[in-house]
Write a protein that holds these residues in place. Structure first.
Motif, PDB file in Angstrom:
ATOM      1  N   VAL A 188      25.869  40.991 -46.646  1.00  0.00           N
ATOM      2  CA  VAL A 188      25.529  40.284 -47.889  1.00  0.00           C
ATOM      3  C   VAL A 188      24.203  39.545 -47.671  1.00  0.00           C
ATOM      4  O   VAL A 188      24.092  38.735 -46.750  1.00  0.00           O
ATOM      5  CB  VAL A 188      26.629  39.285 -48.279  1.00  0.00           C
ATOM      6  CG1 VAL A 188      26.248  38.535 -49.550  1.00  0.00           C
ATOM      7  CG2 VAL A 188      27.956  40.018 -48.462  1.00  0.00           C
ATOM      8  N   PRO A 189      23.191  39.776 -48.500  1.00  0.00           N
ATOM      9  CA  PRO A 189      21.842  39.276 -48.213  1.00  0.00           C
ATOM     10  C   PRO A 189      21.585  37.825 -48.619  1.00  0.00           C
ATOM     11  O   PRO A 189      20.427  37.440 -48.825  1.00  0.00           O
ATOM     12  CB  PRO A 189      20.957  40.227 -49.030  1.00  0.00           C
ATOM     13  CG  PRO A 189      21.790  40.558 -50.217  1.00  0.00           C
ATOM     14  CD  PRO A 189      23.208  40.665 -49.693  1.00  0.00           C
ATOM     15  N   LEU A 190      22.634  37.013 -48.718  1.00  0.00           N
ATOM     16  CA  LEU A 190      22.468  35.637 -49.210  1.00  0.00           C
ATOM     17  C   LEU A 190      22.381  34.612 -48.085  1.00  0.00           C
ATOM     18  O   LEU A 190      22.474  33.422 -48.325  1.00  0.00           O
ATOM     19  CB  LEU A 190      23.632  35.285 -50.150  1.00  0.00           C
ATOM     20  CG  LEU A 190      23.860  36.249 -51.307  1.00  0.00           C
ATOM     21  CD1 LEU A 190      24.945  35.724 -52.227  1.00  0.00           C
ATOM     22  CD2 LEU A 190      22.573  36.505 -52.084  1.00  0.00           C
ATOM     23  N   TYR A 191      22.186  35.053 -46.858  1.00  0.00           N
ATOM     24  CA  TYR A 191      22.075  34.131 -45.725  1.00  0.00           C
ATOM     25  C   TYR A 191      20.637  33.625 -45.591  1.00  0.00           C
ATOM     26  O   TYR A 191      19.710  34.191 -46.187  1.00  0.00           O
ATOM     27  CB  TYR A 191      22.504  34.837 -44.433  1.00  0.00           C
ATOM     28  CG  TYR A 191      21.493  35.831 -43.913  1.00  0.00           C
ATOM     29  CD1 TYR A 191      20.545  35.449 -42.963  1.00  0.00           C
ATOM     30  CD2 TYR A 191      21.466  37.142 -44.378  1.00  0.00           C
ATOM     31  CE1 TYR A 191      19.608  36.361 -42.489  1.00  0.00           C
ATOM     32  CE2 TYR A 191      20.540  38.058 -43.906  1.00  0.00           C
ATOM     33  CZ  TYR A 191      19.607  37.665 -42.962  1.00  0.00           C
ATOM     34  OH  TYR A 191      18.675  38.556 -42.496  1.00  0.00           O
ATOM     35  N   GLY A 192      20.462  32.572 -44.805  1.00  0.00           N
ATOM     36  CA  GLY A 192      19.120  32.029 -44.648  1.00  0.00           C
ATOM     37  C   GLY A 192      18.888  31.409 -43.289  1.00  0.00           C
ATOM     38  O   GLY A 192      19.819  31.128 -42.531  1.00  0.00           O
ATOM     39  N   VAL A 193      17.613  31.215 -42.984  1.00  0.00           N
ATOM     40  CA  VAL A 193      17.179  30.457 -41.811  1.00  0.00           C
ATOM     41  C   VAL A 193      16.780  29.064 -42.300  1.00  0.00           C
ATOM     42  O   VAL A 193      15.941  28.936 -43.198  1.00  0.00           O
ATOM     43  CB  VAL A 193      15.987  31.139 -41.118  1.00  0.00           C
ATOM     44  CG1 VAL A 193      15.503  30.296 -39.934  1.00  0.00           C
ATOM     45  CG2 VAL A 193      16.366  32.537 -40.662  1.00  0.00           C
ATOM     46  N   LEU A 194      17.398  28.034 -41.729  1.00  0.00           N
ATOM     47  CA  LEU A 194      17.156  26.659 -42.160  1.00  0.00           C
ATOM     48  C   LEU A 194      16.484  25.869 -41.046  1.00  0.00           C
ATOM     49  O   LEU A 194      16.968  25.855 -39.910  1.00  0.00           O
ATOM     50  CB  LEU A 194      18.481  25.971 -42.524  1.00  0.00           C
ATOM     51  CG  LEU A 194      19.052  26.168 -43.934  1.00  0.00           C
ATOM     52  CD1 LEU A 194      19.182  27.632 -44.296  1.00  0.00           C
ATOM     53  CD2 LEU A 194      20.392  25.462 -44.064  1.00  0.00           C
ATOM     54  N   ILE A 195      15.397  25.198 -41.387  1.00  0.00           N
ATOM     55  CA  ILE A 195      14.685  24.350 -40.436  1.00  0.00           C
ATOM     56  C   ILE A 195      14.324  23.044 -41.138  1.00  0.00           C
ATOM     57  O   ILE A 195      13.837  23.040 -42.270  1.00  0.00           O
ATOM     58  CB  ILE A 195      13.409  25.022 -39.913  1.00  0.00           C
ATOM     59  CG1 ILE A 195      13.758  26.305 -39.144  1.00  0.00           C
ATOM     60  CG2 ILE A 195      12.618  24.073 -39.020  1.00  0.00           C
ATOM     61  CD1 ILE A 195      12.544  27.074 -38.630  1.00  0.00           C
ATOM     62  N   ALA A 196      14.565  21.938 -40.448  1.00  0.00           N
ATOM     63  CA  ALA A 196      14.200  20.622 -40.970  1.00  0.00           C
ATOM     64  C   ALA A 196      13.549  19.810 -39.869  1.00  0.00           C
ATOM     65  O   ALA A 196      13.787  20.040 -38.678  1.00  0.00           O
ATOM     66  CB  ALA A 196      15.433  19.895 -41.499  1.00  0.00           C
ATOM     67  N   VAL A 197      12.717  18.856 -40.280  1.00  0.00           N
ATOM     68  CA  VAL A 197      12.086  17.931 -39.345  1.00  0.00           C
ATOM     69  C   VAL A 197      12.267  16.525 -39.888  1.00  0.00           C
ATOM     70  O   VAL A 197      12.072  16.281 -41.085  1.00  0.00           O
ATOM     71  CB  VAL A 197      10.576  18.223 -39.169  1.00  0.00           C
ATOM     72  CG1 VAL A 197       9.973  17.289 -38.119  1.00  0.00           C
ATOM     73  CG2 VAL A 197      10.335  19.684 -38.788  1.00  0.00           C
ATOM     74  N   GLU A 198      12.630  15.604 -39.004  1.00  0.00           N
ATOM     75  CA  GLU A 198      12.661  14.200 -39.402  1.00  0.00           C
ATOM     76  C   GLU A 198      11.817  13.381 -38.446  1.00  0.00           C
ATOM     77  O   GLU A 198      11.586  13.773 -37.298  1.00  0.00           O
ATOM     78  CB  GLU A 198      14.081  13.658 -39.469  1.00  0.00           C
ATOM     79  CG  GLU A 198      14.807  13.551 -38.154  1.00  0.00           C
ATOM     80  CD  GLU A 198      16.154  12.870 -38.328  1.00  0.00           C
ATOM     81  OE1 GLU A 198      16.172  11.626 -38.384  1.00  0.00           O
ATOM     82  OE2 GLU A 198      17.176  13.575 -38.411  1.00  0.00           O
ATOM     83  N   ASP A 199      11.341  12.238 -38.947  1.00  0.00           N
ATOM     84  CA  ASP A 199      10.589  11.299 -38.118  1.00  0.00           C
ATOM     85  C   ASP A 199      11.245   9.934 -38.220  1.00  0.00           C
ATOM     86  O   ASP A 199      12.382   9.821 -38.688  1.00  0.00           O
ATOM     87  CB  ASP A 199       9.113  11.269 -38.527  1.00  0.00           C
ATOM     88  CG  ASP A 199       8.889  10.840 -39.983  1.00  0.00           C
ATOM     89  OD1 ASP A 199       9.859  10.352 -40.629  1.00  0.00           O
ATOM     90  OD2 ASP A 199       7.767  10.990 -40.488  1.00  0.00           O
ATOM     91  N   VAL A 200      10.562   8.889 -37.791  1.00  0.00           N
ATOM     92  CA  VAL A 200      11.174   7.557 -37.773  1.00  0.00           C
ATOM     93  C   VAL A 200      11.485   7.060 -39.177  1.00  0.00           C
ATOM     94  O   VAL A 200      12.332   6.175 -39.354  1.00  0.00           O
ATOM     95  CB  VAL A 200      10.268   6.548 -37.034  1.00  0.00           C
ATOM     96  CG1 VAL A 200      10.203   6.882 -35.557  1.00  0.00           C
ATOM     97  CG2 VAL A 200       8.863   6.520 -37.638  1.00  0.00           C
ATOM     98  N   ALA A 201      10.830   7.615 -40.186  1.00  0.00           N
ATOM     99  CA  ALA A 201      11.070   7.197 -41.570  1.00  0.00           C
ATOM    100  C   ALA A 201      12.181   8.007 -42.237  1.00  0.00           C
ATOM    101  O   ALA A 201      12.551   7.712 -43.368  1.00  0.00           O
ATOM    102  CB  ALA A 201       9.788   7.308 -42.385  1.00  0.00           C
TER     103      ALA A 201
END
Length: 254
Positions: free
Chosen positions: A94-107
């Protein structure tokens, strides 16, 4: 473009290309993790690639990923990685999958990227810089959540069925005043952020499942509430248009 956002986009697409080498191919080996969730070589290979690229470009940054846990850094930045959000969809072609990437900093949350390799679509955002949708044809346009305010005009997405719902939730579903579909995983987030759905309820999730949305949804003009349901150690989330959010929480948050 912010260098970490530029890198996150490129890395997500490279990892997505790796997953396509395994997607819908015969003989894919599936193993079960301790939490009874499935994992494949595509999951581990995608995360390994993402970690390698981050380490090459930002060696002081920390990382947290679904498959390989936490790696402490020395900078103010931490990357959160879900190498395949929707492994169950992935292993069934099923082609509904994804690659997820997030970045957080001190804020707090800084960057979010949701890339759907099999569909060729990406939605991304940076704090105070807006959200954007890269469509399958390559055009990049602003990502905007709808302005729907009425439940009778709402399209609601669930990750799965109603087995987790409280009696109050089930009553709300049964009334039939919403269009309910189960286009779950990363695809649902992308639909919501690009104005093609109004709300999503997700449950049994971890931070890596939703980290990019903490930037993308507010930057696209939507609202998001995340909580830990009583007696559980995982998370639940309601994501919707601003006009629907309070009503959604009153009906579905438990």
């Amino acid at each position: 473009m912010n260098p970490r956002l530029e890198a996150a986009l490129a890395i997500a697409k490279e990892a997505g290309q790796l997953t396509l080498e395994y997607f819908n191919k015969p003989g894919l080996q599936v193993e079960m993790k301790q939490d009874s969730s499935p994992v494949t070589l595509a999951d581990t290979g995608s995360e390994a690639l993402i970690r390698t690229r981050i380490g090459e470009q930002f060696p002081g940054d920390g990382m947290v990923g679904e498959e390989f846990g936490e790696q402490l850094g020395t900078s103010d930045y931490v990357w959160t990685i879900d190498p395949i959000d929707g492994t169950k969809s992935f292993i069934h072609g099923v082609p509904l999958y994804g690659v997820l990437i997030a970045v957080e900093d001190v804020a707090g949350p800084l960057i979010g990227v949701v890339h759907l390799p099999a569909l060729g679509e990406t939605v991304y955002a940076i704090r105070d810089g807006g959200a954007f949708w890269e469509r399958a044809d390559g055009d990049v346009v602003p990502a905007k959540v709808r302005t729907t305010t009425e439940l009778t005009r709402m399209s609601l997405i669930l990750t799965s069925g109603f087995e987790w719902a409280t009696p109050t939730m089930r009553e709300a579903f049964i009334r039939g005043d919403t269009m309910v579909r189960t286009w779950g995983d990363a695809y649902a987030w992308l639909l919501l952020a690009t104005g093609r759905a109004d709300a999503m309820i997700d449950h049994g999730i971890m931070e890596y499942d939703i980290a990019p949305l903490r930037v993308i949804i507010p930057e696209a003009g939507g609202a998001m509430t995340v909580w830990t349901p009583e007696g559980r150690d995982d998370l639940a989330a309601v994501v919707s248009t601003k006009g629907l959010h309070d009503t959604m929480l009153s009906r579905f948050k438990a």
